[in-house]
Design a protein around this motif. Structure first.
Motif, PDB file in Angstrom:
ATOM      1  N   MET A 212      -8.390  35.228  34.608  1.00  0.00           N
ATOM      2  CA  MET A 212      -9.687  35.097  33.925  1.00  0.00           C
ATOM      3  C   MET A 212      -9.522  34.903  32.429  1.00  0.00           C
ATOM      4  O   MET A 212     -10.240  34.134  31.812  1.00  0.00           O
ATOM      5  CB  MET A 212     -10.516  36.353  34.158  1.00  0.00           C
ATOM      6  N   GLY A 216     -10.895  31.820  30.482  1.00  0.00           N
ATOM      7  CA  GLY A 216     -11.898  32.212  29.490  1.00  0.00           C
ATOM      8  C   GLY A 216     -11.495  31.733  28.107  1.00  0.00           C
ATOM      9  O   GLY A 216     -12.350  31.376  27.292  1.00  0.00           O
ATOM     10  N   THR A 236     -19.002  30.179  29.608  1.00  0.00           N
ATOM     11  CA  THR A 236     -17.919  31.129  29.842  1.00  0.00           C
ATOM     12  C   THR A 236     -18.289  32.563  29.452  1.00  0.00           C
ATOM     13  O   THR A 236     -18.089  33.498  30.228  1.00  0.00           O
ATOM     14  CB  THR A 236     -16.663  30.678  29.067  1.00  0.00           C
ATOM     15  N   LEU A 240     -18.357  35.650  32.124  1.00  0.00           N
ATOM     16  CA  LEU A 240     -17.389  36.751  32.066  1.00  0.00           C
ATOM     17  C   LEU A 240     -18.054  38.105  31.822  1.00  0.00           C
ATOM     18  O   LEU A 240     -17.470  39.138  32.107  1.00  0.00           O
ATOM     19  CB  LEU A 240     -16.317  36.470  31.004  1.00  0.00           C
TER      20      LEU A 240
END
Ligand code: ATP
Ligand code: MG
Length: 252
Positions: A212, A216, A236, A240
């Motif tokens: 991630m 990210g 993004t 997240l």
């Protein structure tokens, strides 16, 4: 108009619904991430977008043209190139010849010209060598141009795969876990290269990654898949911070 649009894509393998009601819009020039746990359906989405599998439902358009159900070669010619989760190079060919295979997508001579070594053969070959060397330079592979692909270190094989995909001059580049098996330094370097490729070639990129933080860090937009369905999609930072994503993906 989005460069790539998929609407309601779905496919089942036997009783398993691997991808269900999948929608995505990718604008030209974006660096877009597709993430999700093991078995979520990420690679299957790539296989649907590139014609490896025909979707049971749904529509895929590239630059406004319907490419649903087309063969892999037709989709590549329409402008989608990809790399694979498990490296697939021509291991018995040199590094530069691997890139030239990609260039043949848009630069070629007839079989007769090739066999008889007519002037056009030399002209096209020279041009292909120049273009291939330019690409190899982008990936820091120019000194290994004559090395057999199989003899390259793992990290460089991954880069060569991207170079070969770019050689087909795609509109959209799909990268399936390009950093898999790389050490942290190689991974960081690869992410920089991906950023560079986007700028330098004005490329649109859809990137599958597990990590991630990695996606990210470089993607503006994300789609999170879980059990074949889109769990969350958008900018993004929003994705997240989405509690559902955190729960499903990080198990928190
Ligand atoms: N050809 C196939 N036949 C049967 N099942 C398949 C096939 N391809 C994929 N699957 C199944 O579909 C599901 C999604 O697989 P997929 O490879 O797309 O996941 P993924 O998100 O790429 O996972 P990973 O992170 O492990 O690469 C899995 O359960 C997988 O076993
Ligand atoms: Mg996969």
């Amino acid at each position: 108009m989005a460069l790539l649009e998929a609407k309601n894509l779905g496919i089942s393998f036997g009783g398993l619904r691997a991808v269900d009601d999948f929608n995505i819009k990718i604008e030209k020039g974006s660096l877009y991430g597709l993430i999700g746990p093991n078995g979520a359906g990420k690679t299957t989405v790539f296989n649907l977008l590139t014609g490896v599998y025909k979707p049971t439902e749904g529509i895929i358009t590239l630059d406004g043209k319907d490419v649903t159900g087309k063969k892999t070669i037709e989709i590549n010619q329409a402008g989608i190139a990809r790399t694979f989760q498990n490296i697939r190079l021509f291991k018995d060919l040199s590094v530069i010849d691997n890139v030239k295979v990609g260039l043949h997508n848009h630069m070629s001579y007839s079989t007769v010209t090739g066999i008889l070594r007519l002037p056009k053969y030399y002209k096209v070959e020279k041009q292909m060598t120049e273009e291939a060397m330019e690409l190899l330079k982008v990936f820091g592979l120019e000194e290994e141009a004559e090395t057999l692909a199989d003899n390259l270190p793992y990290g460089k094989q991954r880069k060569l795969e991207i170079a070969r995909a770019l050689a087909t001059k795609p509109k959209l580049l799909l990268l399936d876990e390009p950093a898999a098996g790389m050490n942290p330094n190689e991974t960081l370097e690869l992410m920089e290269t991906i950023r560079f490729v986007r700028e330098h070639f004005d490329m649109t990129i859809l990137l599958i990654e597990h990590d991630m933080k990695l996606v990210g860090g470089i993607c503006e937009e994300l789609t999170v898949l879980n059990f074949g369905r889109v769990l969350c999609q958008g900018k993004t930072s929003d994705v997240l911070n989405n509690p559902e994503v955190i729960k499903a993906y990080l198990g928190e």
